[in-house]
Design a protein around this motif. Sequence first.
Motif, PDB file in Angstrom:
ATOM      1  N   THR A 296       0.836  -1.205   0.000  1.00 30.04           N
ATOM      2  CA  THR A 296       0.000   0.000   0.000  1.00 30.04           C
ATOM      3  C   THR A 296       0.869   1.252   0.000  1.00 30.04           C
ATOM      4  OG1 THR A 296      -1.761  -1.155   1.184  1.00 30.04           O
ATOM      5  CG2 THR A 296      -1.802   1.242   1.246  1.00 30.04           C
ATOM      6  N   TYR A 297       1.920   1.239   0.808  1.00 27.96           N
ATOM      7  CA  TYR A 297       2.851   2.374   0.847  1.00 27.96           C
ATOM      8  C   TYR A 297       3.515   2.574  -0.504  1.00 27.96           C
ATOM      9  CZ  TYR A 297       7.063   5.062   1.974  1.00 27.96           C
ATOM     10  OH  TYR A 297       8.070   5.994   1.970  1.00 27.96           O
ATOM     11  N   LEU A 298       4.042   1.481  -1.090  1.00 30.35           N
ATOM     12  CA  LEU A 298       4.754   1.592  -2.357  1.00 30.35           C
ATOM     13  C   LEU A 298       3.838   2.083  -3.478  1.00 30.35           C
ATOM     14  CD1 LEU A 298       6.855  -1.712  -2.263  1.00 30.35           C
ATOM     15  CD2 LEU A 298       7.571   0.580  -1.589  1.00 30.35           C
ATOM     16  N   ALA A 299       2.633   1.542  -3.523  1.00 31.92           N
ATOM     17  CA  ALA A 299       1.691   1.942  -4.577  1.00 31.92           C
ATOM     18  C   ALA A 299       1.268   3.395  -4.431  1.00 31.92           C
ATOM     19  CB  ALA A 299       0.463   1.031  -4.534  1.00 31.92           C
ATOM     20  N   ASP A 300       1.394   3.930  -3.224  1.00 28.89           N
ATOM     21  CA  ASP A 300       1.047   5.344  -3.000  1.00 28.89           C
ATOM     22  C   ASP A 300       2.213   6.259  -3.357  1.00 28.89           C
ATOM     23  OD1 ASP A 300       0.056   7.807  -2.029  1.00 28.89           O
ATOM     24  OD2 ASP A 300       0.811   7.368  -0.010  1.00 28.89           O
ATOM     25  N   VAL A 301       3.384   6.018  -2.738  1.00 27.32           N
ATOM     26  CA  VAL A 301       4.440   7.027  -2.823  1.00 27.32           C
ATOM     27  C   VAL A 301       5.199   7.014  -4.140  1.00 27.32           C
ATOM     28  CG1 VAL A 301       4.729   7.082  -0.317  1.00 27.32           C
ATOM     29  CG2 VAL A 301       6.196   5.583  -1.686  1.00 27.32           C
ATOM     30  N   ILE A 302       5.372   5.854  -4.782  1.00 29.06           N
ATOM     31  CA  ILE A 302       6.169   5.833  -6.014  1.00 29.06           C
ATOM     32  C   ILE A 302       5.535   6.701  -7.095  1.00 29.06           C
ATOM     33  CG2 ILE A 302       7.046   4.378  -7.882  1.00 29.06           C
ATOM     34  CD1 ILE A 302       7.514   2.187  -5.807  1.00 29.06           C
ATOM     35  N   PRO A 303       4.237   6.551  -7.403  1.00 25.67           N
ATOM     36  CA  PRO A 303       3.644   7.459  -8.398  1.00 25.67           C
ATOM     37  C   PRO A 303       3.442   8.877  -7.871  1.00 25.67           C
ATOM     38  CG  PRO A 303       1.999   5.920  -7.588  1.00 25.67           C
ATOM     39  CD  PRO A 303       3.307   5.462  -7.040  1.00 25.67           C
ATOM     40  N   ARG A 304       3.191   9.021  -6.569  1.00 20.26           N
ATOM     41  CA  ARG A 304       2.939  10.368  -6.039  1.00 20.26           C
ATOM     42  C   ARG A 304       4.215  11.209  -6.065  1.00 20.26           C
ATOM     43  NH1 ARG A 304       2.614  11.845  -0.564  1.00 20.26           N
ATOM     44  NH2 ARG A 304       2.235   9.675   0.039  1.00 20.26           N
ATOM     45  N   HIS A 305       5.325  10.637  -5.670  1.00 17.74           N
ATOM     46  CA  HIS A 305       6.575  11.392  -5.711  1.00 17.74           C
ATOM     47  C   HIS A 305       6.959  11.739  -7.155  1.00 17.74           C
ATOM     48  CE1 HIS A 305       7.818   9.639  -1.534  1.00 17.74           C
ATOM     49  NE2 HIS A 305       7.015  10.685  -1.432  1.00 17.74           N
ATOM     50  N   HIS A 306       6.686  10.828  -8.073  1.00 20.32           N
ATOM     51  CA  HIS A 306       6.958  11.145  -9.481  1.00 20.32           C
ATOM     52  C   HIS A 306       6.082  12.304  -9.943  1.00 20.32           C
ATOM     53  CE1 HIS A 306       6.394  10.766 -13.876  1.00 20.32           C
ATOM     54  NE2 HIS A 306       7.693  10.514 -13.854  1.00 20.32           N
ATOM     55  N   ALA A 307       4.813  12.291  -9.576  1.00 23.32           N
ATOM     56  CA  ALA A 307       3.906  13.369  -9.965  1.00 23.32           C
ATOM     57  C   ALA A 307       4.355  14.703  -9.391  1.00 23.32           C
ATOM     58  CB  ALA A 307       2.483  13.046  -9.514  1.00 23.32           C
ATOM     59  N   LEU A 308       5.085  14.656  -8.264  1.00 23.60           N
ATOM     60  CA  LEU A 308       5.584  15.875  -7.633  1.00 23.60           C
ATOM     61  C   LEU A 308       6.957  16.286  -8.169  1.00 23.60           C
ATOM     62  CD1 LEU A 308       4.460  15.134  -3.963  1.00 23.60           C
ATOM     63  CD2 LEU A 308       3.486  16.838  -5.516  1.00 23.60           C
ATOM     64  N   GLY A 309       7.453  15.578  -9.179  1.00 25.58           N
ATOM     65  CA  GLY A 309       8.676  16.012  -9.837  1.00 25.58           C
ATOM     66  C   GLY A 309       9.895  15.136  -9.651  1.00 25.58           C
ATOM     67  N   ALA A 310       9.839  14.123  -8.778  1.00 25.18           N
ATOM     68  CA  ALA A 310      11.012  13.269  -8.559  1.00 25.18           C
ATOM     69  C   ALA A 310      11.299  12.431  -9.801  1.00 25.18           C
ATOM     70  CB  ALA A 310      10.791  12.369  -7.353  1.00 25.18           C
TER      71      ALA A 310
END
Length: 322
Positions: A296-310
């Motif tokens: 659940t953590y991985l599915a949340d942060v990996i795309p979210r951080h990318h969307a924020l520019g990472a």
Amino acid sequence: FRSPWQKRDPTQREDYVLRSHDKGVWLLGSTEQAVEHAVWDFLYRLGYRQFFPGPTWEAIPNDPEPTVAVDVHEHPDYYARRIWYGGGIGEWSRPHYEAWRERNRAQQGIDVPSGHAYDAILRRNLAAFTEHPEYLGLLDGKRQSTKFCISNPGLRRLIAADALRLLAADPQLQGVSVDPSDGGNWCQCTACTAMGGISNRTVTLANEVAAAVTAKYPDKWVAMYAYNEHSAPPTIDVHPRVIVNVATAFIKGGQTVEQLLAGWQARKATVGIREYYSVHPWDRDLPGRARGGNLTYLADVIPRHHALGARFLSAESSYNWG
């Protein structure tokens, strides 16, 4: 087939095309690394899996007449995707680990180290630091801290020259790290204190090194973390060839990872994520305790951080796949 790739664009080093036709399939890549990705992607679409390192976790499909219909142009969301062992990788585990990385495309088109670097810089230049004790950080009235006296222009020139020597010695290097050593003990001299926050000091050094590096090697990078006392965004702009990987733990100043990503980008930094999928003192390799096992953590942060520019992802882990 007309190549869609620009030879001078490093973000396209892993781009590839899979295109089926009535006589077979084209597997085309912008580089040798990209062709390798195309092969493993094609096999994945046929059912092949390498779940964890080692032959036990390799799944080879048994299909005597495999078929596939595909027409895709793949481009990585993260230009570096690295999961590494915090305790180091032993020679006994390296072949299986490297095979796992290749087969899952968990690699780096732009491969720039960003880990703690000051101690190694000190070791490589011990004679210069012995001759110039003023290059060391002032701590409790003595020049004894390996956080260095970054306000000293001679110190900055020394580290820039050290970076150029590293790149000259190994043309395969895509960049160098100028991240501080771990912990505190920052220089207490008046000139360093006047530079502002600790992040201003680390960025001042990174900027000068990046200017020297890109003047001679325009396609190379300089990297560092946003971590510990240099978590907070600086009040000065970051050189465009400096990559800043924002840590998801050990951050100070009260800002979230999302706020740090925004703040560093506001200062023109190219940003990534320094992640912690497993740290042995935290989870003791127990099932269900590590971040890397929390889907659940991985599915949340990996795309979210990318969307924020990472655009870079470096994750510390342990040899605890199960």
